[in-house]
Design a protein around this motif. Structure first.
Motif, PDB file in Angstrom:
ATOM      1  N   ILE A  85       7.518 -26.680  -5.097  1.00  0.00           N
ATOM      2  CA  ILE A  85       6.648 -25.637  -4.564  1.00  0.00           C
ATOM      3  C   ILE A  85       5.898 -24.893  -5.676  1.00  0.00           C
ATOM      4  O   ILE A  85       4.661 -24.906  -5.710  1.00  0.00           O
ATOM      5  CB  ILE A  85       7.463 -24.630  -3.712  1.00  0.00           C
ATOM      6  CG1 ILE A  85       8.040 -25.333  -2.481  1.00  0.00           C
ATOM      7  CG2 ILE A  85       6.589 -23.458  -3.284  1.00  0.00           C
ATOM      8  CD1 ILE A  85       8.905 -24.454  -1.603  1.00  0.00           C
ATOM      9  N   GLN A  86       6.638 -24.267  -6.578  1.00  0.00           N
ATOM     10  CA  GLN A  86       5.994 -23.407  -7.563  1.00  0.00           C
ATOM     11  C   GLN A  86       5.070 -24.175  -8.501  1.00  0.00           C
ATOM     12  O   GLN A  86       3.902 -23.800  -8.681  1.00  0.00           O
ATOM     13  CB  GLN A  86       7.059 -22.667  -8.381  1.00  0.00           C
ATOM     14  CG  GLN A  86       7.779 -21.565  -7.625  1.00  0.00           C
ATOM     15  CD  GLN A  86       8.824 -20.887  -8.488  1.00  0.00           C
ATOM     16  OE1 GLN A  86       9.848 -21.488  -8.839  1.00  0.00           O
ATOM     17  NE2 GLN A  86       8.563 -19.652  -8.847  1.00  0.00           N
ATOM     18  N   PHE A  87       5.592 -25.226  -9.113  1.00  0.00           N
ATOM     19  CA  PHE A  87       4.787 -25.959 -10.088  1.00  0.00           C
ATOM     20  C   PHE A  87       3.567 -26.636  -9.456  1.00  0.00           C
ATOM     21  O   PHE A  87       2.454 -26.493  -9.975  1.00  0.00           O
ATOM     22  CB  PHE A  87       5.652 -26.981 -10.818  1.00  0.00           C
ATOM     23  CG  PHE A  87       4.934 -27.682 -11.940  1.00  0.00           C
ATOM     24  CD1 PHE A  87       4.617 -27.012 -13.105  1.00  0.00           C
ATOM     25  CD2 PHE A  87       4.558 -29.011 -11.818  1.00  0.00           C
ATOM     26  CE1 PHE A  87       3.949 -27.651 -14.141  1.00  0.00           C
ATOM     27  CE2 PHE A  87       3.884 -29.661 -12.837  1.00  0.00           C
ATOM     28  CZ  PHE A  87       3.582 -28.968 -14.003  1.00  0.00           C
ATOM     29  N   THR A 131      17.308 -25.716  -3.790  1.00  0.00           N
ATOM     30  CA  THR A 131      17.875 -25.110  -4.991  1.00  0.00           C
ATOM     31  C   THR A 131      16.739 -24.519  -5.838  1.00  0.00           C
ATOM     32  O   THR A 131      15.558 -24.863  -5.643  1.00  0.00           O
ATOM     33  CB  THR A 131      18.635 -26.157  -5.812  1.00  0.00           C
ATOM     34  OG1 THR A 131      17.702 -27.152  -6.275  1.00  0.00           O
ATOM     35  CG2 THR A 131      19.708 -26.823  -4.963  1.00  0.00           C
ATOM     36  N   PRO A 132      17.054 -23.622  -6.788  1.00  0.00           N
ATOM     37  CA  PRO A 132      15.997 -23.091  -7.674  1.00  0.00           C
ATOM     38  C   PRO A 132      15.199 -24.189  -8.367  1.00  0.00           C
ATOM     39  O   PRO A 132      13.980 -24.071  -8.519  1.00  0.00           O
ATOM     40  CB  PRO A 132      16.788 -22.235  -8.674  1.00  0.00           C
ATOM     41  CG  PRO A 132      17.993 -21.794  -7.912  1.00  0.00           C
ATOM     42  CD  PRO A 132      18.346 -22.945  -7.021  1.00  0.00           C
ATOM     43  N   SER A 133      15.879 -25.258  -8.769  1.00  0.00           N
ATOM     44  CA  SER A 133      15.173 -26.367  -9.413  1.00  0.00           C
ATOM     45  C   SER A 133      14.215 -27.053  -8.434  1.00  0.00           C
ATOM     46  O   SER A 133      13.075 -27.388  -8.791  1.00  0.00           O
ATOM     47  CB  SER A 133      16.179 -27.388  -9.949  1.00  0.00           C
ATOM     48  OG  SER A 133      15.519 -28.498 -10.508  1.00  0.00           O
ATOM     49  N   GLN A 134      14.660 -27.240  -7.201  1.00  0.00           N
ATOM     50  CA  GLN A 134      13.796 -27.864  -6.193  1.00  0.00           C
ATOM     51  C   GLN A 134      12.625 -26.950  -5.833  1.00  0.00           C
ATOM     52  O   GLN A 134      11.505 -27.438  -5.621  1.00  0.00           O
ATOM     53  CB  GLN A 134      14.621 -28.201  -4.951  1.00  0.00           C
ATOM     54  CG  GLN A 134      15.603 -29.340  -5.154  1.00  0.00           C
ATOM     55  CD  GLN A 134      16.515 -29.542  -3.954  1.00  0.00           C
ATOM     56  OE1 GLN A 134      16.892 -28.583  -3.283  1.00  0.00           O
ATOM     57  NE2 GLN A 134      16.866 -30.799  -3.684  1.00  0.00           N
ATOM     58  N   LEU A 135      12.874 -25.659  -5.757  1.00  0.00           N
ATOM     59  CA  LEU A 135      11.788 -24.702  -5.495  1.00  0.00           C
ATOM     60  C   LEU A 135      10.728 -24.791  -6.588  1.00  0.00           C
ATOM     61  O   LEU A 135       9.526 -24.741  -6.308  1.00  0.00           O
ATOM     62  CB  LEU A 135      12.336 -23.272  -5.416  1.00  0.00           C
ATOM     63  CG  LEU A 135      13.047 -22.862  -4.135  1.00  0.00           C
ATOM     64  CD1 LEU A 135      13.664 -21.480  -4.291  1.00  0.00           C
ATOM     65  CD2 LEU A 135      12.068 -22.861  -2.955  1.00  0.00           C
ATOM     66  N   PHE A 136      11.205 -24.937  -7.826  1.00  0.00           N
ATOM     67  CA  PHE A 136      10.271 -25.008  -8.956  1.00  0.00           C
ATOM     68  C   PHE A 136       9.418 -26.268  -8.883  1.00  0.00           C
ATOM     69  O   PHE A 136       8.182 -26.202  -8.954  1.00  0.00           O
ATOM     70  CB  PHE A 136      11.046 -24.965 -10.274  1.00  0.00           C
ATOM     71  CG  PHE A 136      10.175 -25.086 -11.497  1.00  0.00           C
ATOM     72  CD1 PHE A 136       9.571 -23.967 -12.041  1.00  0.00           C
ATOM     73  CD2 PHE A 136       9.951 -26.324 -12.088  1.00  0.00           C
ATOM     74  CE1 PHE A 136       8.764 -24.081 -13.165  1.00  0.00           C
ATOM     75  CE2 PHE A 136       9.147 -26.450 -13.208  1.00  0.00           C
ATOM     76  CZ  PHE A 136       8.550 -25.321 -13.752  1.00  0.00           C
TER      77      PHE A 136
END
Length: 251
Positions: free
Chosen positions: A170-172, A162-167
């Motif tokens: 991975i991203q953060f 999900t976008p939250s999981q990606l954030f």
């Protein structure tokens, strides 16, 4: 022949001690002006009276409290602003140059305006420190998130994150090194401006102490206080480095 390797911290301390001995010698022989540069031995000897007569510990607490509030605001608002802007391309392109200009501007010169708004109080000092340190944190946060490799994002999407999981997965984590670079820069700007404003308005902790000692032409005390500020800054940034390593356990 075996070569003994000294730890970097010991080598650094030895270098500083050698430099101080050199300055002491040059002052004794008259090659350096004693009315401009105090004897290092006098500076070191000033620490005791700074704690006993000038309430250095209390002044550190005052400046530390102001710095803690300003730094917390810088980190929370700066990182949040960077995340907010990196997700909105048009807004980021419009605002980012102004943030960069603010990072390069001598914010400390605006202290009369802050005095009018907040008065001669700790609020002025905290506000000045916050404004000075905000831009680097926001800019490096944007840079960190923009620098996340698309390959990582694609791999995450293949696992239906999900976008939250990606954030958060991975991203953060991938942005942490760059974000902490911005936090270090932001805190440097915050501390410089915070103590500078204390000095200029003669209010607060360590900056006010430097002002008082300078007006009394107590050069050993002035240099000792400045060295004390440097040592405190070294401790703070060492803690930040350990925190960054904790947040990146894989490295």
């Amino acid at each position: 022949m075996r070569i003994v390797a000294f730890p970097p911290i010991l080598f650094g301390l030895a270098t500083v001690a050698l430099a101080l001995c050199g300055v002491e010698l040059l002052l004794h022989v008259g090659l350096l002006n004693q009315f401009v540069i105090p004897f290092p031995s006098a500076v070191i000897g000033s620490f005791g009276r700074l704690f006993s007569d000038e309430q250095l510990a209390h002044r550190l607490f005052v400046t530390g409290s102001e710095a803690a509030v300003a730094s917390l605001l810088v980190i929370v608002v700066g990182v949040s602003l960077g995340i907010f802007l990196q997700e909105r391309r048009i807004l980021r392109l419009a605002v980012e140059p102004w943030i960069a200009a603010a990072a390069a501007a001598p914010i400390v010169l605006a202290y009369p305006l802050f005095l009018v708004v907040f008065g001669r109080s700790s609020a002025t000092i905290v506000a000045m420190g916050f404004v000075a340190g905000l831009a680097p944190v926001a800019l490096k946060t944007i840079e960190g998130f923009q620098g996340v490799k698309k390959t990582f994002m694609n791999v995450g999407r293949t696992y239906n994150l999900t976008p939250s999981q990606l954030f958060w997965k991975i991203q953060f984590p991938a942005s942490i090194p760059t974000i902490f670079t911005g936090i270090r820069l932001g805190l440097i700007f915050t501390l410089i401006n915070l103590i500078g404003v204390e000095f200029l308005i003669n209010f607060g902790g360590l900056g006010q102490l430097i002002n008082d000692l300078a007006e009394r032409y107590d050069l050993p005390g002035v240099f000792a206080t400045i060295i004390f500020v440097i040592l405190v800054s070294v401790v703070i940034f060492s803690i930040l480095e350990r925190l960054e390593r904790w947040l990146r356990p894989a490295q």
